[in-house]
Design a protein around this motif. Structure first.
Motif, PDB file in Angstrom:
ATOM      1  N   HIS A 151       0.911  -1.230  -0.078  1.00 35.26           N
ATOM      2  CA  HIS A 151      -0.099  -0.014  -0.122  1.00 35.26           C
ATOM      3  C   HIS A 151       0.758   1.159   0.045  1.00 35.26           C
ATOM      4  O   HIS A 151       1.855   1.225   0.736  1.00 35.26           O
ATOM      5  CB  HIS A 151      -1.015  -0.014   1.182  1.00 35.26           C
ATOM      6  CG  HIS A 151      -2.067  -0.804   1.125  1.00 35.26           C
ATOM      7  ND1 HIS A 151      -2.134  -2.269   1.543  1.00 35.26           N
ATOM      8  CD2 HIS A 151      -3.337  -0.858   0.364  1.00 35.26           C
ATOM      9  CE1 HIS A 151      -3.378  -2.824   1.141  1.00 35.26           C
ATOM     10  NE2 HIS A 151      -4.010  -1.974   0.538  1.00 35.26           N
ATOM     11  N   THR A 155       2.484  10.159  -3.769  1.00 36.22           N
ATOM     12  CA  THR A 155       2.587  10.113  -5.346  1.00 36.22           C
ATOM     13  C   THR A 155       3.968  10.532  -5.680  1.00 36.22           C
ATOM     14  O   THR A 155       4.023  10.748  -6.898  1.00 36.22           O
ATOM     15  CB  THR A 155       1.520  11.232  -5.710  1.00 36.22           C
ATOM     16  OG1 THR A 155       1.691  12.555  -5.144  1.00 36.22           O
ATOM     17  CG2 THR A 155       0.126  10.899  -5.423  1.00 36.22           C
ATOM     18  N   PHE A 228       1.805   0.359 -10.452  1.00 36.66           N
ATOM     19  CA  PHE A 228       1.099   1.036  -9.408  1.00 36.66           C
ATOM     20  C   PHE A 228      -0.592   1.002  -9.619  1.00 36.66           C
ATOM     21  O   PHE A 228      -0.670   1.274 -11.002  1.00 36.66           O
ATOM     22  CB  PHE A 228       1.515   2.406  -9.599  1.00 36.66           C
ATOM     23  CG  PHE A 228       0.778   3.552  -8.475  1.00 36.66           C
ATOM     24  CD1 PHE A 228       1.306   3.805  -7.284  1.00 36.66           C
ATOM     25  CD2 PHE A 228      -0.261   4.250  -8.911  1.00 36.66           C
ATOM     26  CE1 PHE A 228       0.508   4.637  -6.233  1.00 36.66           C
ATOM     27  CE2 PHE A 228      -0.810   5.317  -8.240  1.00 36.66           C
ATOM     28  CZ  PHE A 228      -0.393   5.452  -6.809  1.00 36.66           C
ATOM     29  N   THR A 229      -1.284   0.495  -8.907  1.00 33.46           N
ATOM     30  CA  THR A 229      -2.829   0.259  -9.125  1.00 33.46           C
ATOM     31  C   THR A 229      -3.565   0.377  -8.157  1.00 33.46           C
ATOM     32  O   THR A 229      -3.192   0.054  -6.911  1.00 33.46           O
ATOM     33  CB  THR A 229      -2.851  -1.096 -10.101  1.00 33.46           C
ATOM     34  OG1 THR A 229      -4.570  -1.453 -10.511  1.00 33.46           O
ATOM     35  CG2 THR A 229      -2.633  -2.283  -9.051  1.00 33.46           C
ATOM     36  N   ASP A 230      -4.975   0.423  -8.174  1.00 37.83           N
ATOM     37  CA  ASP A 230      -5.853   0.370  -7.022  1.00 37.83           C
ATOM     38  C   ASP A 230      -7.028  -0.755  -7.282  1.00 37.83           C
ATOM     39  O   ASP A 230      -7.892  -0.856  -6.716  1.00 37.83           O
ATOM     40  CB  ASP A 230      -6.438   1.568  -6.866  1.00 37.83           C
ATOM     41  CG  ASP A 230      -7.482   2.155  -7.847  1.00 37.83           C
ATOM     42  OD1 ASP A 230      -7.628   1.462  -8.855  1.00 37.83           O
ATOM     43  OD2 ASP A 230      -7.881   3.333  -7.510  1.00 37.83           O
ATOM     44  N   PRO A 241      -4.043   2.837  -3.451  1.00 39.32           N
ATOM     45  CA  PRO A 241      -3.352   2.138  -4.311  1.00 39.32           C
ATOM     46  C   PRO A 241      -2.195   1.187  -3.716  1.00 39.32           C
ATOM     47  O   PRO A 241      -1.711   1.509  -2.507  1.00 39.32           O
ATOM     48  CB  PRO A 241      -2.708   3.191  -5.034  1.00 39.32           C
ATOM     49  CG  PRO A 241      -2.730   4.508  -4.188  1.00 39.32           C
ATOM     50  CD  PRO A 241      -3.825   4.185  -3.279  1.00 39.32           C
ATOM     51  N   ARG A 243       1.401  -1.278  -4.995  1.00 37.25           N
ATOM     52  CA  ARG A 243       2.418  -1.511  -5.950  1.00 37.25           C
ATOM     53  C   ARG A 243       2.573  -3.104  -5.902  1.00 37.25           C
ATOM     54  O   ARG A 243       2.854  -3.616  -4.808  1.00 37.25           O
ATOM     55  CB  ARG A 243       3.736  -1.000  -5.779  1.00 37.25           C
ATOM     56  CG  ARG A 243       4.880  -1.124  -7.068  1.00 37.25           C
ATOM     57  CD  ARG A 243       6.172  -0.211  -7.150  1.00 37.25           C
ATOM     58  NE  ARG A 243       5.572   1.057  -7.286  1.00 37.25           N
ATOM     59  CZ  ARG A 243       5.314   1.681  -8.365  1.00 37.25           C
ATOM     60  NH1 ARG A 243       5.524   0.864  -9.522  1.00 37.25           N
ATOM     61  NH2 ARG A 243       5.177   2.885  -8.347  1.00 37.25           N
ATOM     62  N   THR A 258      -6.089   2.511 -12.385  1.00 40.54           N
ATOM     63  CA  THR A 258      -6.369   3.125 -11.309  1.00 40.54           C
ATOM     64  C   THR A 258      -8.035   3.575 -11.518  1.00 40.54           C
ATOM     65  O   THR A 258      -8.584   3.544 -12.607  1.00 40.54           O
ATOM     66  CB  THR A 258      -5.859   4.338 -10.963  1.00 40.54           C
ATOM     67  OG1 THR A 258      -5.619   5.184 -12.251  1.00 40.54           O
ATOM     68  CG2 THR A 258      -4.368   4.142 -10.646  1.00 40.54           C
TER      69      THR A 258
END
Length: 340
Positions: A151, A155, A228-230, A241, A243, A258
């Motif tokens: 998590h 940014t 990098f995603t949610d 988000p 990784r 995202t």
């Protein structure tokens, strides 16, 4: 160890070297935290949203391995208040010396830990969060850059974030997110940090509770293989988000990495852990006891996966980083002489 590599934070935490092991929920159980502490680093139990019974069991098991200090990692802002109270109650009853918190600073929980005599390390992803955590009483700030695995609450990159926070903070700062080598430790110290925190490097160790599949995927990965995603957001608030390593789930998303709403994601069961069903898109990563479609699960890893090429012991990992740091200092001095 070179005297220049020991910092005041080592004295505060009771460790020998300026290396903290991230409190990874799942992989960071007593075997890993105990091995890190015994090797001179600072270990953390990743007890995010775990039961009070498991936390007590893990604390006692860790203390059977070592008498060195350690922290318990919790996330007050993302834990049900009743569960959080039970977690804090049991940890404080066992006189845990330190806590690591993450996500939005919750002043009352920081104050509660400090009132009981515990140190509070707070991981932050922005300068503003660092200010809030320090104002609430945090003793140490962990600056987490966007290249970190798991998590992420910021940014910007770790190099910029670490220096921004270190320039302003009145408490020790730890650099996190992309740190897994001795050269990166020296770089962090140059930025004003007093230690580094490593997650990915310790996930792929013998003592980690992560599944062997996960460890070997990290070993085979490079920074470019992390995403990098949610999408892996079930069990967490919307817009949290992470990784992870690229897998079939990520590939199917294309460029839509995202903006995912937990309400719109599939709740299909794809694996199990000790009889507990695990859902596609959940934040669960594969642990030793996990069975099922491991490839489709959240395989957390930071960009420092590029520097992980084996599954050593935690002690060997610490020894490697410190040896590399001494070599890096020698290189810097040689550059200075050559330019004289």
């Amino acid at each position: 160890m070179t005297a220049g590599l020991r910092t005041p934070l080592c004295d505060l935490l009771g460790c020998d070297v300026p290396i903290l092991q991230a409190g990874m929920g799942g992989p960071a159980r007593h075997e890993l935290a105990g091995a890190v502490a015994q090797a001179g680093g600072f270990g953390m139990l990743g007890m995010v949203r775990e039961s009070a019974d498991l936390i007590e069991q893990e604390i006692r098991a860790l203390r059977a391995l070592t008498d060195r200090p350690f922290a318990v990692n919790l996330i007050p802002a993302a834990t049900d208040p009743a569960l959080l109270k039970a977690e804090m109650d049991v940890a404080l009853s066992l006189k845990v010396a330190a806590f690591t918190f993450f996500w939005d600073p919750i002043p009352r929980e920081i104050a509660r830990a400090k009132a009981a005599g515990a140190l509070v390390l707070h991981q932050v992803g922005s300068l503003e969060a660092a200010r809030l955590a320090e104002a609430a009483g945090a003793d140490v700030l962990i600056a987490q850059g966007v290249g970190a695995g798991g998590h992420i609450h910021g940014t910007i990159g770790a190099l910029v974030l670490t220096e921004l926070i270190a320039r302003e903070a009145k408490v020790p700062v730890v650099a996190s997110g992309g740190f897994a080598t001795g050269a990166s430790l020296v770089a962090a110290l140059a930025l004003g940090a007093q230690a580094i925190q490593c997650g990915t490097a310790f996930l792929a160790t013998q003592e980690s509770y992560a599944h062997e599949y996960h460890k070997h995927r990290v070993v085979a990965a490079s920074a470019e293989d992390t995403v990098f995603t949610d999408a892996y957001v079930l069990n967490w608030p919307k817009g949290a988000p992470v990784r992870v390593l690229r897998n079939s789930i990520i590939q199917a998303l294309g460029h839509n990495l995202t903006g995912h709403d937990p309400a719109d994601l599939s709740h299909e069961v794809i694996a199990s852990e000790d009889g507990r069903p695990l859902l596609r898109y959940s934040t669960d990563s594969p642990l030793r006891t996990t069975e099922g479609d491991l490839e489709a699960m959240a395989l957390y890893a930071g960009e420092s996966a590029s520097f992980v090429d084996a599954v050593p012991s935690a002690s060997e990992t610490i020894g490697r980083i410190m040896a590399e740091a001494e070599a890096a200092l020698v290189r810097v001095k040689q550059f200075g002489k050559s330019g004289a």
